[in-house]
Design a protein around this motif. Structure first.
Motif, PDB file in Angstrom:
ATOM      1  N   ILE A  97       0.767  -1.307   0.043  1.00  0.00           N
ATOM      2  CA  ILE A  97       0.088  -0.161   0.069  1.00  0.00           C
ATOM      3  C   ILE A  97       1.063   1.393  -0.032  1.00  0.00           C
ATOM      4  O   ILE A  97       1.660   1.401   1.027  1.00  0.00           O
ATOM      5  N   ASP A  98       0.860   1.803  -0.928  1.00  0.00           N
ATOM      6  CA  ASP A  98       1.636   3.154  -1.129  1.00  0.00           C
ATOM      7  C   ASP A  98       3.147   2.801  -0.874  1.00  0.00           C
ATOM      8  O   ASP A  98       3.930   3.797  -0.265  1.00  0.00           O
ATOM      9  N   GLY A  99       3.755   1.580  -1.586  1.00  0.00           N
ATOM     10  CA  GLY A  99       5.128   1.210  -1.359  1.00  0.00           C
ATOM     11  C   GLY A  99       5.377   0.809  -0.178  1.00  0.00           C
ATOM     12  O   GLY A  99       6.672   0.568   0.156  1.00  0.00           O
ATOM     13  N   THR A 100       4.543   0.555   0.827  1.00  0.00           N
ATOM     14  CA  THR A 100       4.907   0.071   2.200  1.00  0.00           C
ATOM     15  C   THR A 100       4.109  -1.474   2.465  1.00  0.00           C
ATOM     16  O   THR A 100       2.973  -1.456   2.201  1.00  0.00           O
ATOM     17  N   PRO A 101       4.677  -2.294   2.765  1.00  0.00           N
ATOM     18  CA  PRO A 101       3.970  -3.642   3.278  1.00  0.00           C
ATOM     19  C   PRO A 101       3.120  -3.468   4.434  1.00  0.00           C
ATOM     20  O   PRO A 101       3.538  -2.724   5.455  1.00  0.00           O
ATOM     21  N   VAL A 102       1.793  -3.773   4.184  1.00  0.00           N
ATOM     22  CA  VAL A 102       0.667  -3.509   5.344  1.00  0.00           C
ATOM     23  C   VAL A 102       0.121  -4.808   5.364  1.00  0.00           C
ATOM     24  O   VAL A 102      -0.222  -5.525   4.405  1.00  0.00           O
ATOM     25  N   GLY A 103       0.004  -5.242   6.562  1.00  0.00           N
ATOM     26  CA  GLY A 103      -0.492  -6.577   6.907  1.00  0.00           C
ATOM     27  C   GLY A 103      -1.888  -6.533   7.642  1.00  0.00           C
ATOM     28  O   GLY A 103      -1.969  -5.710   8.416  1.00  0.00           O
ATOM     29  N   LEU A 104      -2.843  -7.503   7.473  1.00  0.00           N
ATOM     30  CA  LEU A 104      -3.932  -7.546   8.215  1.00  0.00           C
ATOM     31  C   LEU A 104      -4.330  -8.990   8.506  1.00  0.00           C
ATOM     32  O   LEU A 104      -3.921  -9.914   7.928  1.00  0.00           O
ATOM     33  N   GLN A 105      -4.869  -9.242   9.748  1.00  0.00           N
ATOM     34  CA  GLN A 105      -5.281 -10.556  10.361  1.00  0.00           C
ATOM     35  C   GLN A 105      -6.752 -10.444   9.975  1.00  0.00           C
ATOM     36  O   GLN A 105      -7.515  -9.640  10.154  1.00  0.00           O
ATOM     37  N   LEU A 106      -7.132 -11.679   9.287  1.00  0.00           N
ATOM     38  CA  LEU A 106      -8.728 -11.902   9.046  1.00  0.00           C
ATOM     39  C   LEU A 106      -9.031 -12.941   9.946  1.00  0.00           C
ATOM     40  O   LEU A 106      -8.217 -14.154  10.420  1.00  0.00           O
ATOM     41  N   ARG A 107     -10.457 -13.214  10.305  1.00  0.00           N
ATOM     42  CA  ARG A 107     -11.013 -14.239  10.778  1.00  0.00           C
ATOM     43  C   ARG A 107     -12.135 -14.788   9.798  1.00  0.00           C
ATOM     44  O   ARG A 107     -12.991 -13.947   9.471  1.00  0.00           O
ATOM     45  N   GLN A 108     -12.121 -16.214   9.410  1.00  0.00           N
ATOM     46  CA  GLN A 108     -13.159 -16.821   8.739  1.00  0.00           C
ATOM     47  C   GLN A 108     -14.331 -16.865   9.486  1.00  0.00           C
ATOM     48  O   GLN A 108     -14.327 -17.116  10.756  1.00  0.00           O
ATOM     49  N   ALA A 109     -15.640 -16.702   8.884  1.00  0.00           N
ATOM     50  CA  ALA A 109     -16.737 -16.878   9.619  1.00  0.00           C
ATOM     51  C   ALA A 109     -16.883 -18.566   9.798  1.00  0.00           C
ATOM     52  O   ALA A 109     -16.656 -19.276   8.821  1.00  0.00           O
ATOM     53  N   GLU A 110     -17.437 -18.593  10.973  1.00  0.00           N
ATOM     54  CA  GLU A 110     -17.703 -20.229  11.305  1.00  0.00           C
ATOM     55  C   GLU A 110     -18.758 -20.751  10.581  1.00  0.00           C
ATOM     56  O   GLU A 110     -18.891 -22.058   9.980  1.00  0.00           O
ATOM     57  N   GLN A 111     -19.921 -20.103  10.140  1.00  0.00           N
ATOM     58  CA  GLN A 111     -20.939 -20.604   9.421  1.00  0.00           C
ATOM     59  C   GLN A 111     -20.531 -20.469   7.763  1.00  0.00           C
ATOM     60  O   GLN A 111     -20.282 -19.376   7.520  1.00  0.00           O
ATOM     61  N   PRO A 120     -12.196 -22.936  -9.324  1.00  0.00           N
ATOM     62  CA  PRO A 120     -11.916 -24.126  -9.054  1.00  0.00           C
ATOM     63  C   PRO A 120     -11.688 -24.500  -7.445  1.00  0.00           C
ATOM     64  O   PRO A 120     -11.519 -25.526  -6.837  1.00  0.00           O
ATOM     65  N   ASN A 121     -11.919 -23.356  -6.811  1.00  0.00           N
ATOM     66  CA  ASN A 121     -11.783 -23.521  -5.179  1.00  0.00           C
ATOM     67  C   ASN A 121     -13.000 -22.802  -4.528  1.00  0.00           C
ATOM     68  O   ASN A 121     -13.738 -22.008  -5.037  1.00  0.00           O
ATOM     69  N   ASP A 122     -13.022 -22.845  -3.309  1.00  0.00           N
ATOM     70  CA  ASP A 122     -14.133 -22.277  -2.396  1.00  0.00           C
ATOM     71  C   ASP A 122     -13.864 -20.706  -2.058  1.00  0.00           C
ATOM     72  O   ASP A 122     -12.724 -20.374  -2.112  1.00  0.00           O
ATOM     73  N   VAL A 123     -14.932 -20.091  -2.031  1.00  0.00           N
ATOM     74  CA  VAL A 123     -14.931 -18.817  -1.574  1.00  0.00           C
ATOM     75  C   VAL A 123     -15.606 -18.614  -0.088  1.00  0.00           C
ATOM     76  O   VAL A 123     -16.702 -19.095  -0.015  1.00  0.00           O
ATOM     77  N   VAL A 124     -15.091 -17.889   0.781  1.00  0.00           N
ATOM     78  CA  VAL A 124     -15.496 -17.853   2.048  1.00  0.00           C
ATOM     79  C   VAL A 124     -15.564 -16.336   2.640  1.00  0.00           C
ATOM     80  O   VAL A 124     -14.988 -15.633   2.135  1.00  0.00           O
ATOM     81  N   PHE A 125     -16.317 -16.218   3.788  1.00  0.00           N
ATOM     82  CA  PHE A 125     -16.427 -14.900   4.384  1.00  0.00           C
ATOM     83  C   PHE A 125     -15.389 -14.786   5.182  1.00  0.00           C
ATOM     84  O   PHE A 125     -15.359 -15.391   6.272  1.00  0.00           O
ATOM     85  N   PHE A 126     -14.652 -13.591   5.376  1.00  0.00           N
ATOM     86  CA  PHE A 126     -13.641 -13.138   6.269  1.00  0.00           C
ATOM     87  C   PHE A 126     -13.883 -11.813   6.618  1.00  0.00           C
ATOM     88  O   PHE A 126     -14.306 -10.948   5.929  1.00  0.00           O
ATOM     89  N   ALA A 127     -13.525 -11.590   7.929  1.00  0.00           N
ATOM     90  CA  ALA A 127     -13.903 -10.411   8.725  1.00  0.00           C
ATOM     91  C   ALA A 127     -12.532 -10.056   9.276  1.00  0.00           C
ATOM     92  O   ALA A 127     -11.686 -10.807   9.605  1.00  0.00           O
ATOM     93  N   ALA A 128     -12.308  -8.498   9.188  1.00  0.00           N
ATOM     94  CA  ALA A 128     -10.960  -8.023   9.667  1.00  0.00           C
ATOM     95  C   ALA A 128     -11.379  -6.883  10.398  1.00  0.00           C
ATOM     96  O   ALA A 128     -12.119  -5.939  10.074  1.00  0.00           O
ATOM     97  N   ARG A 129     -10.778  -6.717  11.917  1.00  0.00           N
ATOM     98  CA  ARG A 129     -10.755  -5.710  12.702  1.00  0.00           C
ATOM     99  C   ARG A 129     -10.189  -4.271  12.143  1.00  0.00           C
ATOM    100  O   ARG A 129      -9.063  -4.541  11.414  1.00  0.00           O
ATOM    101  N   ARG A 130     -10.800  -3.308  12.228  1.00  0.00           N
ATOM    102  CA  ARG A 130     -10.530  -2.027  11.965  1.00  0.00           C
ATOM    103  C   ARG A 130      -9.226  -1.652  12.892  1.00  0.00           C
ATOM    104  O   ARG A 130      -9.111  -2.298  13.701  1.00  0.00           O
ATOM    105  N   THR A 131      -8.457  -0.818  12.236  1.00  0.00           N
ATOM    106  CA  THR A 131      -7.138  -0.211  12.866  1.00  0.00           C
ATOM    107  C   THR A 131      -7.768   0.852  14.025  1.00  0.00           C
ATOM    108  O   THR A 131      -8.734   1.384  13.661  1.00  0.00           O
TER     109      THR A 131
END
Length: 162
Positions: free
Chosen positions: A58-72, A89-100
């Motif tokens: 992001i703008d030349g800087t690595p930015v990392g996020l932790q995500l959590r997959q929905a259990e349902q 060919p793969n599954d799509v799942v719902f992920f949520a990430a906490r805001r900063t």
């Protein structure tokens, strides 16, 4: 994407505590990755399969996020919000990430549908058969790559605003 090291990956996370950052299991194969063919680095925690991590430039800087997959699981076959691939060919799942920042500390999150194994970079680079006579498949692939980058960038920026 620029090549990343374990220390760069670990220090890039913006929506985790220092304790959580130290506990992140970083992929061991960073040196073998084809960085020029990746638009972001995504992986799952082998100890906790509902946890996932994404690092993007992001703008030349690595930015990392932790995500959590929905259990349902989702009730229907969803489409990835980032690569928009309809022939997955793969599954799509719902992920949520906490805001900063204070919003994240208050429990605010942002969710999205993503490829379960973070294959978006490979999906958008696949050359599809021509849709019609004269269709430029390489230009279509380039547009998909740019759209993926815009979706990733937008998601990260949304999470980093209060």
């Amino acid at each position: 994407m620029i090549a990343l090291t374990e220390s760069t990956v670990r220090s890039s996370f913006v929506n985790v505590s220092l304790r959580e950052r130290r506990a992140i299991v970083v992929p061991a194969d960073l040196a073998e990755r084809e960085w020029e063919r990746l638009d972001y680095l995504g992986w799952r925690d082998p100890k906790s399969p509902l946890l996932a991590f994404i690092v993007a430039d992001i703008d030349g800087t690595p930015v990392g996020l932790q995500l959590r997959q929905a259990e349902q699981p989702t009730r229907t076959r969803p489409q990835c919000s980032w690569c928009s691939d309809v022939t997955l060919p793969n599954d799509v799942v719902f992920f949520a990430a906490r805001r900063t920042g204070s919003a994240g500390k208050a429990g605010n999150t942002v969710g999205t549908l993503l490829c379960a194994g973070f294959q978006c970079s490979a999906n958008v680079r696949r050359l599809d058969p021509p849709a019609y006579l004269g269709h430029d498949v390489r230009a279509a692939r380039d547009r998909r790559v740019e759209a993926l980058r815009a979706h990733v960038d937008g998601f990260f920026r949304d999470l980093m605003t209060a």
